[in-house]
Design a protein around this motif. Structure first.
Motif, PDB file in Angstrom:
ATOM      1  N   THR A   1       1.991   8.403   5.974  1.00  0.00           N
ATOM      2  CA  THR A   1       1.331   7.510   5.066  1.00  0.00           C
ATOM      3  C   THR A   1       0.485   8.247   4.162  1.00  0.00           C
ATOM      4  O   THR A   1       0.412   9.257   3.863  1.00  0.00           O
ATOM      5  CB  THR A   1       0.450   6.548   6.067  1.00  0.00           C
ATOM      6  N   GLY A   2      -0.153   7.486   3.310  1.00  0.00           N
ATOM      7  CA  GLY A   2      -1.021   7.790   2.212  1.00  0.00           C
ATOM      8  C   GLY A   2      -0.363   8.974   1.285  1.00  0.00           C
ATOM      9  O   GLY A   2       0.823   8.760   0.801  1.00  0.00           O
ATOM     10  N   VAL A   3      -1.133  10.041   0.949  1.00  0.00           N
ATOM     11  CA  VAL A   3      -0.820  10.882  -0.020  1.00  0.00           C
ATOM     12  C   VAL A   3       0.476  11.755   0.345  1.00  0.00           C
ATOM     13  O   VAL A   3       1.252  12.317  -0.363  1.00  0.00           O
ATOM     14  CB  VAL A   3      -2.014  11.765  -0.363  1.00  0.00           C
ATOM     15  N   TYR A   4       0.568  11.760   1.838  1.00  0.00           N
ATOM     16  CA  TYR A   4       1.674  12.599   2.274  1.00  0.00           C
ATOM     17  C   TYR A   4       3.024  12.101   1.958  1.00  0.00           C
ATOM     18  O   TYR A   4       4.117  12.545   1.668  1.00  0.00           O
ATOM     19  CB  TYR A   4       1.452  12.913   3.893  1.00  0.00           C
TER      20      TYR A   4
ATOM     21  N   GLY B   1       0.789  -1.263   0.007  1.00  0.00           N
ATOM     22  CA  GLY B   1      -0.318  -0.144   0.005  1.00  0.00           C
ATOM     23  C   GLY B   1       0.532   1.230  -0.099  1.00  0.00           C
ATOM     24  O   GLY B   1       0.315   2.251   0.343  1.00  0.00           O
ATOM     25  N   ILE B   2       2.271   1.078  -0.288  1.00  0.00           N
ATOM     26  CA  ILE B   2       2.929   2.352  -0.365  1.00  0.00           C
ATOM     27  C   ILE B   2       2.850   3.040  -1.768  1.00  0.00           C
ATOM     28  O   ILE B   2       3.718   2.180  -2.440  1.00  0.00           O
ATOM     29  CB  ILE B   2       4.355   2.141   0.222  1.00  0.00           C
ATOM     30  N   LEU B   3       2.136   3.952  -2.040  1.00  0.00           N
ATOM     31  CA  LEU B   3       2.276   4.499  -3.485  1.00  0.00           C
ATOM     32  C   LEU B   3       3.586   5.529  -3.449  1.00  0.00           C
ATOM     33  O   LEU B   3       3.545   6.580  -3.087  1.00  0.00           O
ATOM     34  CB  LEU B   3       1.026   5.258  -3.578  1.00  0.00           C
TER      35      LEU B   3
ATOM     36  N   THR C   1       8.014  11.178  -1.528  1.00  0.00           N
ATOM     37  CA  THR C   1       8.849  10.759  -2.387  1.00  0.00           C
ATOM     38  C   THR C   1       9.230  11.405  -3.560  1.00  0.00           C
ATOM     39  O   THR C   1      10.163  11.320  -4.168  1.00  0.00           O
ATOM     40  CB  THR C   1       8.082   9.205  -2.564  1.00  0.00           C
ATOM     41  N   GLN C   2       8.149  12.027  -4.127  1.00  0.00           N
ATOM     42  CA  GLN C   2       8.158  12.883  -5.069  1.00  0.00           C
ATOM     43  C   GLN C   2       9.227  14.097  -5.055  1.00  0.00           C
ATOM     44  O   GLN C   2      10.046  14.439  -5.945  1.00  0.00           O
ATOM     45  CB  GLN C   2       6.967  13.167  -5.659  1.00  0.00           C
ATOM     46  N   ALA C   3       9.118  14.523  -3.926  1.00  0.00           N
ATOM     47  CA  ALA C   3      10.029  15.724  -3.457  1.00  0.00           C
ATOM     48  C   ALA C   3      11.345  15.315  -3.428  1.00  0.00           C
ATOM     49  O   ALA C   3      12.478  16.107  -3.882  1.00  0.00           O
ATOM     50  CB  ALA C   3       9.605  16.230  -2.244  1.00  0.00           C
ATOM     51  N   LEU C   4      11.636  14.115  -3.102  1.00  0.00           N
ATOM     52  CA  LEU C   4      13.080  13.491  -2.855  1.00  0.00           C
ATOM     53  C   LEU C   4      13.578  13.179  -4.349  1.00  0.00           C
ATOM     54  O   LEU C   4      14.633  13.531  -4.471  1.00  0.00           O
ATOM     55  CB  LEU C   4      13.098  12.038  -2.254  1.00  0.00           C
ATOM     56  N   THR C   5      12.988  13.121  -5.257  1.00  0.00           N
ATOM     57  CA  THR C   5      13.478  12.794  -6.682  1.00  0.00           C
ATOM     58  C   THR C   5      13.541  14.057  -7.215  1.00  0.00           C
ATOM     59  O   THR C   5      14.667  14.038  -7.885  1.00  0.00           O
ATOM     60  CB  THR C   5      12.082  12.065  -7.416  1.00  0.00           C
ATOM     61  N   TYR C   6      12.646  15.070  -7.141  1.00  0.00           N
ATOM     62  CA  TYR C   6      13.026  16.340  -7.601  1.00  0.00           C
ATOM     63  C   TYR C   6      14.299  16.837  -6.911  1.00  0.00           C
ATOM     64  O   TYR C   6      15.028  17.653  -7.752  1.00  0.00           O
ATOM     65  CB  TYR C   6      11.655  17.320  -7.261  1.00  0.00           C
ATOM     66  N   ALA C   7      14.293  16.981  -5.655  1.00  0.00           N
ATOM     67  CA  ALA C   7      15.573  17.455  -5.117  1.00  0.00           C
ATOM     68  C   ALA C   7      16.891  16.668  -5.780  1.00  0.00           C
ATOM     69  O   ALA C   7      17.938  17.275  -5.960  1.00  0.00           O
ATOM     70  CB  ALA C   7      15.645  17.020  -3.603  1.00  0.00           C
TER      71      ALA C   7
ATOM     72  N   TRP D   1      13.342   4.968   7.220  1.00  0.00           N
ATOM     73  CA  TRP D   1      13.526   4.807   8.781  1.00  0.00           C
ATOM     74  C   TRP D   1      12.940   6.067   9.067  1.00  0.00           C
ATOM     75  O   TRP D   1      12.011   6.047  10.107  1.00  0.00           O
ATOM     76  CB  TRP D   1      15.007   4.987   8.881  1.00  0.00           C
ATOM     77  N   PHE D   2      12.974   7.377   8.613  1.00  0.00           N
ATOM     78  CA  PHE D   2      12.290   8.367   9.236  1.00  0.00           C
ATOM     79  C   PHE D   2      11.027   8.622   8.945  1.00  0.00           C
ATOM     80  O   PHE D   2      10.034   8.934   9.742  1.00  0.00           O
ATOM     81  CB  PHE D   2      13.366   9.520   8.823  1.00  0.00           C
ATOM     82  N   ALA D   3      10.651   8.347   7.636  1.00  0.00           N
ATOM     83  CA  ALA D   3       9.131   8.414   7.276  1.00  0.00           C
ATOM     84  C   ALA D   3       8.521   7.364   7.918  1.00  0.00           C
ATOM     85  O   ALA D   3       7.134   7.757   8.212  1.00  0.00           O
ATOM     86  CB  ALA D   3       9.126   8.156   5.734  1.00  0.00           C
ATOM     87  N   PHE D   4       8.786   6.285   7.922  1.00  0.00           N
ATOM     88  CA  PHE D   4       7.931   5.155   8.660  1.00  0.00           C
ATOM     89  C   PHE D   4       7.644   5.161  10.110  1.00  0.00           C
ATOM     90  O   PHE D   4       6.886   4.975  10.720  1.00  0.00           O
ATOM     91  CB  PHE D   4       8.299   3.888   8.078  1.00  0.00           C
ATOM     92  N   ARG D   5       8.859   5.604  10.641  1.00  0.00           N
ATOM     93  CA  ARG D   5       8.707   5.829  12.264  1.00  0.00           C
ATOM     94  C   ARG D   5       7.978   6.785  12.637  1.00  0.00           C
ATOM     95  O   ARG D   5       7.366   7.104  13.619  1.00  0.00           O
ATOM     96  CB  ARG D   5      10.438   6.005  12.884  1.00  0.00           C
ATOM     97  N   SER D   6       8.026   8.058  11.832  1.00  0.00           N
ATOM     98  CA  SER D   6       7.163   8.937  11.794  1.00  0.00           C
ATOM     99  C   SER D   6       5.642   8.873  11.314  1.00  0.00           C
ATOM    100  O   SER D   6       4.737   9.574  11.514  1.00  0.00           O
ATOM    101  CB  SER D   6       7.553  10.352  11.154  1.00  0.00           C
ATOM    102  N   ARG D   7       5.414   7.433  10.837  1.00  0.00           N
ATOM    103  CA  ARG D   7       4.037   7.315  10.424  1.00  0.00           C
ATOM    104  C   ARG D   7       3.292   8.119   9.417  1.00  0.00           C
ATOM    105  O   ARG D   7       2.274   8.540   9.457  1.00  0.00           O
ATOM    106  CB  ARG D   7       3.038   7.137  11.813  1.00  0.00           C
TER     107      ARG D   7
END
Length: 412
Positions: free
Chosen positions: A158-161, A72-74, A166-172, A150-156
C-alpha cells in the motif's frame, strides 16, 4: 434495471455534467460539418481533433480518480494501460493499410518489412478485425491490471510503495516497447494510418465521429463510475481509503474490492487510449513515460480528487493551458505545471470542484441558520441522530410487567 442504474448514477451535479457533455457531442460536430467556414460559428477540424483528444484525457483522469479518489490507490502507472489500449487500436489500424504502405506488402506493416521480418508474429493475428481489436483494447489492460493487482493487493502493498511499483511497471513496459524485436515498431511506434472501419481517417466526418465516440465513451464510463461510487460497493471503497485496517478487521476482503476497482479503472484507461490513437495519428513508447502518469495525477488533483466531475474538469483545463503555453511560451510550461501543482496542494487541497462544493454547502447552511434567527417558521436542518443517541434523549417510560400493567418506578 436500466432505470435503477440511471437513478443511482444521477444527481444535480451529474445531470449538469451530462447535459454539457451531450450538448458538446451534438454542437461541435454540427459546427464543423454543417456550418460554413465563413461563419464565426464554424468549428475547424483541427479544433474538433484537439477537443476529442481532451475528452480521451478526461476519460483517463476519470479512471485515475476512481482508484485514487475513492479507494486511496495512488497510481503512477496508468499511462501503461492507456498506452496498451492505444497499441491495440494501432495494430488494427496498421493491418488496415495493406498494399497502400510504402513497401506494398499486403500483410506485413512497413516497419516489419524494413526490419526484414519474414512473417507476421502470432500476437498480431486477429487484429485485421475491428471486433477483435476492440476486445483486446479492454482485455489486455484489464488482464495486466488483474495480474499485477492480484499479487500486489494480496501482499498488502500500500501507500508510496504501491505507487513506486506502478511506476516501475510503466517504465519496464517503456523499455520493452522501445526494442525493435518486440514487433511494435520500436521507438517510432505505429503511424501512417489510412482508415478506420472503412472510413478515411483524415476526413472531417471521421474526425467528427471520433469526437462523438470519445464523448459517448466518457459519458458511459462516468455513469459506471457514479453507479459504483454511490452503491454499497462504493461505501466499502471509501472505508478502505479512510481506514483499510479497520475495514479488514470488520470482515471485508479488502483485496477483492481493490482488485475489482483497479481492473475496472485499467479497462477504462485502455478505452481512452484506443480513442486517442486514431485522433492523434500515432502511438509510440513515449506514451509509457512515467511523467505522463504523474501529469494525470496533477489533472485529478487540480479538478478535485474524489469528485469524478473534477477529474474531467482538471484534465480539460490543464491540457488547454498546456496547448496555450506550448504555443506561446513553450520553455515555461513545465515550470507552470509544477507551480500549479504546488499551489493546488497548498491552497486548494480539495481541488476546484471540491472547494466550490464545500463553500456552497457552508453558504447554504449559513443561509438556513440566518433565516431561522430572523424568525423563519422551521428550525434549521440538523443531521439525523443515530439510534443510540435517540435512545439516550428519549424520556423515561414506565416499566411494564408481562401482564401489561405499568409498574411504579422506585424513587431516585
Amino acid at each position: 434495471m436500466m432505470s435503477s442504474f440511471l437513478f443511482r448514477a444521477m444527481d444535480a451535479r451529474a445531470g449538469i455534467f451530462l447535459a454539457i457533455l451531450g450538448a458538446a457531442i451534438i454542437l461541435v460536430p454540427a459546427g464543423n460539418l454543417l456550418v460554413p467556414e465563413s461563419s464565426p460559428f464554424h468549428v475547424p477540424t483541427y479544433a474538433v481533433t484537439l477537443m476529442g483528444k481532451y475528452l480521451t484525457y478526461a476519460l483517463l483522469a476519470l479512471a485515475v480518480d476512481l482508484v485514487w479518489g475513492y479507494c486511496g490507490i495512488l497510481s503512477l502507472g496508468h499511462a501503461a494501460f492507456f498506452a496498451l489500449g492505444g497499441y491495440a487500436m494501432g495494430m488494427y489500424l496498421m493491418r488496415q493499410i495493406g498494399t497502400r504502405g510504402v513497401y506494398g506488402d499486403p500483410v506485413l506493416p512497413d516497419f516489419m518489412v524494413f526490419l526484414n521480418w519474414q512473417e507476421l508474429p502470432w500476437y498480431w493475428f486477429g487484429f485485421d478485425m475491428f471486433w477483435f481489436a476492440a476486445l483486446m483494447v479492454v482485455l489486455v489492460p484489464g488482464a495486466l491490471a488483474f495480474v499485477f493487482g492480484w499479487f500486489a493487493f494480496r501482499s498488502r502493498v500500500t501507500g508510496v510503495y504501491l505507487s513506486i511499483i506502478t511506476q516501475a511497471l510503466t517504465y519496464a513496459l517503456l523499455l520493452a516497447f522501445f526494442r525493435n524485436d518486440m514487433g511494435f515498431g520500436g521507438n517510432n511506434g505505429l503511424t501512417d494510418f489510412k482508415d478506420i472501419l472503412g472510413f478515411d481517417i483524415q476526413a472531417d466526418t471521421t474526425r467528427a465521429g471520433l469526437f462523438a465516440a470519445s464523448g459517448l465513451a466518457l459519458a458511459v464510463c462516468f455513469l459506471i463510475c457514479r453507479t459504483v461510487t454511490r452503491s454499497k460497493l462504493g461505501k466499502v471503497l471509501v472505508a478502505v481509503r479512510d481506514a483499510e485496517s479497520r475495514t479488514r478487521f470488520l470482515g471485508y476482503r479488502v483485496e477483492r474490492y481493490k482488485l475489482f476497482v483497479w481492473t475496472l479503472s485499467a479497462m477504462m484507461a485502455g478505452i481512452a487510449g484506443a480513442l486517442y490513437v486514431p485522433q492523434v495519428g500515432i502511438i509510440n513508447p513515449g506514451e509509457f513515460a512515467p511523467a505522463n502518469s504523474i501529469e494525470v495525477v496533477i489533472w485529478v488533483a487540480v479538478g478535485g480528487r474524489g469528485t469524478l466531475v473534477g477529474a474531467v474538469l482538471g484534465a480539460v483545463l490543464v491540457n488547454f493551458a498546456k496547448t496555450w503555453f506550448t504555443a506561446a511560451l513553450p520553455e515555461f510550461w513545465l515550470f507552470a505545471l509544477g507551480g500549479l501543482f504546488v499551489v493546488v496542494t497548498l491552497f486548494l487541497p480539495k481541488g476546484i470542484v471540491g472547494t466550490v462544493s464545500t463553500g456552497w454547502t457552508a453558504l447554504s447552511q449559513r443561509r438556513v441558520s440566518s433565516d431561522y434567527e430572523q424568525g423563519s417558521d422551521g428550525p434549521p436542518s440538523a443531521p439525523p441522530q443515530s439510534p443510540s443517541v435517540q435512545a439516550n434523549i428519549m424520556p423515561p417510560q414506565p416499566a411494564t410487567d408481562f401482564s401489561g400493567s405499568a409498574k411504579p418506578q422506585p424513587a431516585e
